[in-house]
Design a protein around this motif. Structure first.
Motif, PDB file in Angstrom:
ATOM      1  N   TYR A 121       0.835  -1.203   0.000  1.00 43.73           N
ATOM      2  CA  TYR A 121       0.000   0.000   0.000  1.00 43.73           C
ATOM      3  C   TYR A 121       0.873   1.258   0.000  1.00 43.73           C
ATOM      4  O   TYR A 121       0.618   2.202  -0.760  1.00 43.73           O
ATOM      5  N   ILE A 122       1.902   1.264   0.834  1.00 43.66           N
ATOM      6  CA  ILE A 122       2.802   2.424   0.885  1.00 43.66           C
ATOM      7  C   ILE A 122       3.457   2.633  -0.479  1.00 43.66           C
ATOM      8  O   ILE A 122       3.536   3.764  -0.973  1.00 43.66           O
ATOM      9  N   GLU A 123       3.914   1.563  -1.110  1.00 43.59           N
ATOM     10  CA  GLU A 123       4.477   1.691  -2.463  1.00 43.59           C
ATOM     11  C   GLU A 123       3.457   2.288  -3.432  1.00 43.59           C
ATOM     12  O   GLU A 123       3.788   3.145  -4.244  1.00 43.59           O
ATOM     13  N   ASP A 124       2.224   1.833  -3.339  1.00 43.21           N
ATOM     14  CA  ASP A 124       1.168   2.275  -4.255  1.00 43.21           C
ATOM     15  C   ASP A 124       0.856   3.766  -4.129  1.00 43.21           C
ATOM     16  O   ASP A 124       0.488   4.404  -5.116  1.00 43.21           O
ATOM     17  N   ILE A 125       0.966   4.319  -2.930  1.00 46.65           N
ATOM     18  CA  ILE A 125       0.643   5.733  -2.736  1.00 46.65           C
ATOM     19  C   ILE A 125       1.889   6.622  -2.750  1.00 46.65           C
ATOM     20  O   ILE A 125       1.799   7.822  -2.519  1.00 46.65           O
ATOM     21  N   SER A 126       3.040   6.017  -3.003  1.00 48.88           N
ATOM     22  CA  SER A 126       4.302   6.754  -3.004  1.00 48.88           C
ATOM     23  C   SER A 126       4.741   7.088  -4.424  1.00 48.88           C
ATOM     24  O   SER A 126       4.063   6.749  -5.391  1.00 48.88           O
ATOM     25  N   TYR A 127       5.887   7.713  -4.504  1.00 41.51           N
ATOM     26  CA  TYR A 127       6.408   8.210  -5.775  1.00 41.51           C
ATOM     27  C   TYR A 127       7.828   7.681  -5.975  1.00 41.51           C
ATOM     28  O   TYR A 127       8.781   8.220  -5.410  1.00 41.51           O
ATOM     29  N   GLY A 128       7.961   6.600  -6.745  1.00 42.24           N
ATOM     30  CA  GLY A 128       9.277   6.090  -7.088  1.00 42.24           C
ATOM     31  C   GLY A 128      10.050   5.457  -5.950  1.00 42.24           C
ATOM     32  O   GLY A 128      11.266   5.599  -5.877  1.00 42.24           O
ATOM     33  N   VAL A 129       9.349   4.780  -5.045  1.00 41.17           N
ATOM     34  CA  VAL A 129      10.037   4.066  -3.966  1.00 41.17           C
ATOM     35  C   VAL A 129       9.593   2.613  -3.921  1.00 41.17           C
ATOM     36  O   VAL A 129       8.502   2.266  -4.383  1.00 41.17           O
ATOM     37  N   GLU A 130      10.458   1.792  -3.357  1.00 38.72           N
ATOM     38  CA  GLU A 130      10.150   0.395  -3.076  1.00 38.72           C
ATOM     39  C   GLU A 130      10.264   0.193  -1.575  1.00 38.72           C
ATOM     40  O   GLU A 130      11.102   0.813  -0.919  1.00 38.72           O
ATOM     41  N   VAL A 131       9.415  -0.666  -1.048  1.00 39.04           N
ATOM     42  CA  VAL A 131       9.480  -1.027   0.366  1.00 39.04           C
ATOM     43  C   VAL A 131       9.607  -2.541   0.402  1.00 39.04           C
ATOM     44  O   VAL A 131       8.724  -3.255  -0.077  1.00 39.04           O
ATOM     45  N   ASP A 132      10.725  -3.045   0.947  1.00 41.14           N
ATOM     46  CA  ASP A 132      10.911  -4.489   0.950  1.00 41.14           C
ATOM     47  C   ASP A 132      10.148  -5.146   2.101  1.00 41.14           C
ATOM     48  O   ASP A 132       9.476  -4.467   2.891  1.00 41.14           O
ATOM     49  N   TYR A 133      10.243  -6.446   2.208  1.00 46.48           N
ATOM     50  CA  TYR A 133       9.478  -7.198   3.194  1.00 46.48           C
ATOM     51  C   TYR A 133       9.854  -6.866   4.625  1.00 46.48           C
ATOM     52  O   TYR A 133       9.096  -7.151   5.559  1.00 46.48           O
ATOM     53  N   LYS A 134      11.020  -6.233   4.845  1.00 47.32           N
ATOM     54  CA  LYS A 134      11.422  -5.803   6.179  1.00 47.32           C
ATOM     55  C   LYS A 134      11.024  -4.356   6.459  1.00 47.32           C
ATOM     56  O   LYS A 134      11.277  -3.852   7.541  1.00 47.32           O
ATOM     57  N   GLY A 135      10.447  -3.689   5.458  1.00 52.38           N
ATOM     58  CA  GLY A 135      10.057  -2.296   5.628  1.00 52.38           C
ATOM     59  C   GLY A 135      11.122  -1.302   5.207  1.00 52.38           C
ATOM     60  O   GLY A 135      10.953  -0.104   5.381  1.00 52.38           O
ATOM     61  N   VAL A 136      12.234  -1.774   4.625  1.00 48.40           N
ATOM     62  CA  VAL A 136      13.303  -0.883   4.188  1.00 48.40           C
ATOM     63  C   VAL A 136      12.857  -0.155   2.922  1.00 48.40           C
ATOM     64  O   VAL A 136      12.363  -0.764   1.978  1.00 48.40           O
ATOM     65  N   ILE A 137      13.030   1.161   2.936  1.00 47.32           N
ATOM     66  CA  ILE A 137      12.607   2.029   1.830  1.00 47.32           C
ATOM     67  C   ILE A 137      13.798   2.294   0.938  1.00 47.32           C
ATOM     68  O   ILE A 137      14.880   2.654   1.419  1.00 47.32           O
ATOM     69  N   ARG A 138      13.582   2.124  -0.363  1.00 49.13           N
ATOM     70  CA  ARG A 138      14.643   2.431  -1.346  1.00 49.13           C
ATOM     71  C   ARG A 138      14.052   3.243  -2.483  1.00 49.13           C
ATOM     72  O   ARG A 138      12.931   3.005  -2.899  1.00 49.13           O
TER      73      ARG A 138
END
Length: 178
Positions: A159-176
């Motif tokens: 969900y966070i990826e879907d509402i964000s702009y050009g970021v990935e969130v991995d299974y541990k919650g790390v944002i890239r």
């Protein structure tokens, strides 16, 4: 040996008399970016890492308002290393601008029982001037903060990826940044 600076302001203030002034204490407001830009430029020389925290946004909107996006980018351009927001009572998207993170809203920590989830932000700063960000999502049934279960985390991060702009969130919650 790292000096961390925090600047905080509000763009949501119910009574104008609460505003800070040159000779009166109060809340530092940022309805115009000018005063915050001056503070950022001054603070930039005093610290290694500068974080700007802003109380802003439209309640219950999962996407930031145009003014939030514009202000956050102006703060980064002025020298902020990270911009974090709150107020809408829901989480909002994340993006990187000029390589610096903007977290538009963390959601509620504790505020009423209508919003059932939010997130904490963990920021690890390295000597190479890098910020490693990760999310710690939680639920709050009956005002009781609880870490999300693994199954909930997966859909929350998506969900966070879907509402964000050009970021990935991995299974541990790390944002890239993508």
């Amino acid at each position: 040996n790292t000096r961390v600076g925090f600047l905080s302001a509000s763009r949501v203030i119910p009574v104008a008399s609460w505003n800070a002034g040159h000779s009166i204490s109060g809340i530092f407001t940022t309805y115009s970016v000018d005063a915050m830009l001056e503070e950022i430029k001054e603070a930039r020389n005093l610290c290694d890492l500068l974080i700007v925290y802003v109380h802003w946004g439209v309640e219950f909107e999962e996407r930031p308002a145009t003014y939030q996006i514009n202000m956050a980018k102006a703060y980064i351009e002025a020298g902020a290393d990270m911009v974090i927001g709150s107020h809408p009572h829901v989480v909002q998207g994340i993006e990187y601008y000029l390589g610096k993170p903007i977290i538009y809203s963390l959601g509620n920590f504790i505020f009423g029982n209508t919003i059932k989830e939010g997130m904490l932000l963990k920021a690890d700063y390295t000597k190479e001037d890098n910020l490693l960000l990760s999310l710690i999502p939680f639920t709050s049934p009956g005002f009781q903060l609880q870490k999300m279960e693994i199954q909930q985390k997966s859909s929350f991060f998506q969900y966070i990826e879907d509402i964000s702009y050009g970021v990935e969130v991995d299974y541990k919650g790390v944002i890239r940044e993508k």
